[in-house]
Design an enzyme around this catalytic site. Structure first.
Site, PDB file in Angstrom:
ATOM      1  N   HIS A  80       0.820  -1.216   0.000  1.00  0.00           N
ATOM      2  CA  HIS A  80       0.000   0.000   0.000  1.00  0.00           C
ATOM      3  C   HIS A  80       0.850   1.259   0.000  1.00  0.00           C
ATOM      4  O   HIS A  80       0.396   2.321   0.431  1.00  0.00           O
ATOM      5  CB  HIS A  80      -0.935  -0.004   1.225  1.00  0.00           C
ATOM      6  CG  HIS A  80      -2.012  -1.047   1.143  1.00  0.00           C
ATOM      7  ND1 HIS A  80      -2.651  -1.542   2.258  1.00  0.00           N
ATOM      8  CD2 HIS A  80      -2.540  -1.713   0.086  1.00  0.00           C
ATOM      9  CE1 HIS A  80      -3.546  -2.472   1.885  1.00  0.00           C
ATOM     10  NE2 HIS A  80      -3.488  -2.584   0.577  1.00  0.00           N
ATOM     11  N   PRO A  82      -4.433 -11.740  18.006  1.00  0.00           N
ATOM     12  CA  PRO A  82      -5.199 -12.059  19.234  1.00  0.00           C
ATOM     13  C   PRO A  82      -6.665 -12.366  18.945  1.00  0.00           C
ATOM     14  O   PRO A  82      -7.332 -13.049  19.684  1.00  0.00           O
ATOM     15  CB  PRO A  82      -5.087 -10.772  20.069  1.00  0.00           C
ATOM     16  CG  PRO A  82      -3.974  -9.996  19.490  1.00  0.00           C
ATOM     17  CD  PRO A  82      -3.862 -10.402  18.059  1.00  0.00           C
TER      18      PRO A  82
HETATM   19  N1  APR Z   1      -0.594  -8.369  17.345  1.00  0.00           N
HETATM   20  C1  APR Z   1      -1.163  -9.013  16.292  1.00  0.00           C
HETATM   21  N2  APR Z   1      -2.346  -8.639  15.731  1.00  0.00           N
HETATM   22  C2  APR Z   1      -2.965  -7.583  16.281  1.00  0.00           C
HETATM   23  C3  APR Z   1      -2.444  -6.858  17.383  1.00  0.00           C
HETATM   24  C4  APR Z   1      -1.193  -7.298  17.908  1.00  0.00           C
HETATM   25  N3  APR Z   1      -0.625  -6.678  18.958  1.00  0.00           N
HETATM   26  N4  APR Z   1      -3.309  -5.847  17.683  1.00  0.00           N
HETATM   27  C5  APR Z   1      -4.339  -5.944  16.799  1.00  0.00           C
HETATM   28  N5  APR Z   1      -4.134  -6.979  15.968  1.00  0.00           N
HETATM   29  C6  APR Z   1      -4.987  -7.439  14.864  1.00  0.00           C
HETATM   30  C7  APR Z   1      -6.450  -7.115  15.015  1.00  0.00           C
HETATM   31  O1  APR Z   1      -7.117  -8.146  15.745  1.00  0.00           O
HETATM   32  C8  APR Z   1      -6.911  -7.070  13.550  1.00  0.00           C
HETATM   33  O2  APR Z   1      -7.357  -8.343  13.118  1.00  0.00           O
HETATM   34  O3  APR Z   1      -4.565  -6.754  13.704  1.00  0.00           O
HETATM   35  C9  APR Z   1      -5.655  -6.689  12.782  1.00  0.00           C
HETATM   36  C10 APR Z   1      -5.700  -5.297  12.201  1.00  0.00           C
HETATM   37  O4  APR Z   1      -6.724  -5.273  11.241  1.00  0.00           O
HETATM   38  P1  APR Z   1      -7.058  -3.892  10.500  1.00  0.00           P
HETATM   39  O5  APR Z   1      -7.188  -2.832  11.515  1.00  0.00           O
HETATM   40  O6  APR Z   1      -8.199  -4.175   9.565  1.00  0.00           O
HETATM   41  O7  APR Z   1      -5.722  -3.574   9.678  1.00  0.00           O
HETATM   42  P2  APR Z   1      -5.259  -4.212   8.320  1.00  0.00           P
HETATM   43  O8  APR Z   1      -5.722  -5.629   8.204  1.00  0.00           O
HETATM   44  O9  APR Z   1      -3.803  -3.972   8.178  1.00  0.00           O
HETATM   45  O10 APR Z   1      -6.044  -3.317   7.235  1.00  0.00           O
HETATM   46  C11 APR Z   1      -5.741  -3.538   5.876  1.00  0.00           C
HETATM   47  O11 APR Z   1      -7.070  -1.599   5.309  1.00  0.00           O
HETATM   48  O12 APR Z   1      -7.681   0.513   5.903  1.00  0.00           O
HETATM   49  C12 APR Z   1      -6.907  -0.217   5.018  1.00  0.00           C
HETATM   50  O13 APR Z   1      -4.972   0.455   3.911  1.00  0.00           O
HETATM   51  C13 APR Z   1      -5.461   0.115   5.175  1.00  0.00           C
HETATM   52  O14 APR Z   1      -3.553  -1.369   5.035  1.00  0.00           O
HETATM   53  C14 APR Z   1      -4.822  -1.190   5.632  1.00  0.00           C
HETATM   54  C15 APR Z   1      -5.813  -2.227   5.151  1.00  0.00           C
END
Ligand code: APR
Length: 245
Positions: free
Chosen positions: A119, A214
């Site tokens: 991204h 988690p």
């Molecule tokens: N360790 C591991 N996983 C974790 C932790 C942690 N300490 N804290 C939170 N998580 C998990 C959450 O449970 C969730 O499933 O990380 C995940 C984050 O998910 P999102 O917030 O949806 O982020 P992401 O999957 O990276 O989003 C993808 O969406 O908004 C767009 O461009 C943005 O790159 C991003 C894409």
């Protein structure tokens, strides 16, 4: 967790082409909130109003108010033990590369070398009209949006909703997913395509899927083989230790 870590360490130890896919969750322990967990960025800013390229072009000054928030978080963040553990797996010859959805550059700052930024990244920006590039340090964020000398609004070099994935990054990421024999999926809800297709492609090619999160994600009950339901900052160092690296 111990048994899941041991099983994951065993599979990784036997792998020849392990790859990691990371999302915002791996940087939560660096102080950068993720997007969709309670209190995440999208609970503060509506992604349709702030995360879409059409919203940016309609009102760049408004979207820059969110971008400024993100910028402050990114600039204050340091790699956490999870980022360092992935760098150790690469240095130990286990991990061949990382595809990250994150724009925080924390993998590179932790020492990872083969990082595909699916991204984009926040290290530089470009004019949305003439495409002139600007290092992040050169941006004057006193007035929003920052403007290019041509008059166009400057935007970060990461991907907004409604935009395509950078061609080289997409090509390389899909090639890695098709060829890997173990995919380590860390800290992603796997809700955003086309990044969310990568684990499915890897699984379809016979890869073993190890997920660290988690919570459950879109993958956990479908393609995940081992789910380690712990924070990445704890699980990844434990995995590296279990591998004797
Ligand atoms: N360790 C591991 N996983 C974790 C932790 C942690 N300490 N804290 C939170 N998580 C998990 C959450 O449970 C969730 O499933 O990380 C995940 C984050 O998910 P999102 O917030 O949806 O982020 P992401 O999957 O990276 O989003 C993808 O969406 O908004 C767009 O461009 C943005 O790159 C991003 C894409």
């Amino acid at each position: 967790m111990e048994q899941a870590i041991r099983q994951a360490a065993e599979r990784l130890g036997k792998s020849a082409r392990a790859v990691a896919l990371t999302g915002a969750g791996i940087s939560v322990e660096s102080g950068i909130p993720d997007f969709r967990s309670p209190g995440g960025l999208w609970s503060k800013y509506d992604p349709l109003e702030y995360g879409d390229i059409r919203s940016f072009r309609r009102n760049p000054g408004k979207v820059w108010r969110m971008l400024l928030d993100m910028d402050r978080l990114l600039r204050g963040a340091q790699p956490n033990p999870a980022h360092y553990a992935l760098a150790q797996l690469e240095q130990g010859g286990i991990l061949k590369g990382i595809v990250t959805q994150n724009v925080d550059s924390l993998h590179q700052r932790a020492g990872s070398r083969n990082v595909v930024e699916f991204h984009g990244h926040g290290r530089s920006a470009r004019c949305d009209s003439c495409h002139r590039h600007f290092p992040r340090e050169e941006l004057d964020l006193g007035d929003l949006p920052p403007l290019c000398p041509c008059g166009g609004p400057i935007r970060p070099n990461f991907v907004f909703f409604g935009e395509g994935i950078p061609f080289e990054a997409q090509n390389e990421a899909f090639r890695m997913a098709e060829r890997c024999d173990v995919l380590l999926v860390v800290g992603t809800s796997a809700t955003v395509a086309p990044a969310s297709h990568l684990p499915i492609i890897a699984k379809g090619r016979g890869a073993f899927i190890i997920e660290i999160n988690p919570q459950e994600s879109e993958l956990t009950r479908t393609v995940t083989d081992i789910h380690i339901d712990q924070p990445a900052g704890r699980a990844l160092p434990a995995l590296v230790a279990a591998m004797g690296l």
